[in-house]
Scaffold this motif. Sequence first.
Motif, mmCIF file in Angstrom:
data_model
loop_
_atom_site.group_PDB
_atom_site.id
_atom_site.type_symbol
_atom_site.label_atom_id
_atom_site.label_comp_id
_atom_site.label_asym_id
_atom_site.label_seq_id
_atom_site.Cartn_x
_atom_site.Cartn_y
_atom_site.Cartn_z
ATOM 1 N N ARG A 1 60.728 67.658 -52.292
ATOM 2 C CA ARG A 1 59.930 68.409 -51.312
ATOM 3 C C ARG A 1 59.823 67.644 -49.984
ATOM 4 N N GLU A 2 60.744 67.911 -49.096
ATOM 5 C CA GLU A 2 60.767 67.219 -47.814
ATOM 6 C C GLU A 2 59.528 67.574 -46.990
ATOM 7 N N ALA A 3 58.899 66.561 -46.410
ATOM 8 C CA ALA A 3 57.678 66.754 -45.633
ATOM 9 C C ALA A 3 58.014 67.303 -44.251
ATOM 10 N N ALA A 4 57.109 68.080 -43.708
ATOM 11 C CA ALA A 4 57.272 68.572 -42.341
ATOM 12 C C ALA A 4 57.393 67.386 -41.393
ATOM 13 N N GLY A 5 58.365 67.450 -40.494
ATOM 14 C CA GLY A 5 58.624 66.359 -39.561
ATOM 15 C C GLY A 5 59.702 65.407 -40.017
ATOM 16 N N SER A 6 60.102 65.482 -41.289
ATOM 17 C CA SER A 6 61.180 64.608 -41.766
ATOM 18 C C SER A 6 62.535 65.151 -41.332
#
Length: 345
Positions: free
Chosen positions: A86-91
Amino acid sequence: MKRLLRLAPFALLLPTLASASIVWRGDFETGNLSQWDREQSVASDRLQVVSSPVREGRYAMKVTVRKGDDPINASGNRNEVLSLKREAAGSEFFYKWSTLFPSSFPSSPKWALFTQWHHDGNGGSPPLEFYVVNNKLTLRLGGSSGKIVWTAPMQREHWNDFVLHVKWSPDPKAGFVELYHDGQVVVPKTMVATQYAGQGNYLKLGLYRDESISPDGIVFHDGFVQATRLEDVMSTAVATPEPGPAPNPDTGAPGQSAPQDEPSTGPIAQLPSDPGDSSLPGPGGIVPGDSSLGAGMVPPTAGCGASATGGTPLLVAAALTLAALLGRRKALAPARARRPRSSRR
């Protein structure tokens, strides 16, 4: 001085860790599916580690979907592997993988997804999806009401080499995508929302198609790598695999490798999607969710690897340890200086 010498290995390690770019590998080179967090398949013969054909290394994954395959009781037929980081927002990451459609792959006006980054929600089309329809490879962003940003003719018996550069964000002014196909930029950097607000994305690789498609569908995937630098996923040449013994799909025993195909490129097409077209993934039949993967589920802890900025948990630990030891040495020095000479040892 002795303490500083003992700390030298940490100092040498820090630059190496800071420059690490590979975040995760799902390239099947373990000889099994252990690199992936979960499998969604109806039988052991639907997701197999094989040694021929392969794009690189010694192994690839063969995916088979037959009419009626529905491992999660949802719409469509599928067999897929999942990565749940689950890639974080901003990554921001680069993703590299290769996909081959054999000569037997069915031609259909209906959709067949082969790679998708699905949202945490349990309904609707994912925010980023690669699929085939009418013998065309397609990349769509934004779900059923989103936009098709690339299409290319599908070539059978050909390894399609993909490098996808993404900044994950629900903000269209912050998120973007960039796509390389067979070594060529086919979608230049394009600002677009790549996540739904308040939801993370997880990766699904395999084959997921409209349930009305009858012939068996087979697709091969190989070489999946996630990194933070282009140079670690974009190679000028793919190494020729070395032969090895044949793998057992259940045990992951080694296998024979196959020759490589020459790459070729396809044209760019930037077209608005038509939510009313039932041949496209959308409300007309695609509900690619899994209630067990909903937003309420606590994401698994990510393994060792570089973060979006190139750092790692090990790097942080080493840096803190080094700082603490140096700080203790400085604190002890004045205290020793104040001690009477007779008490010093």
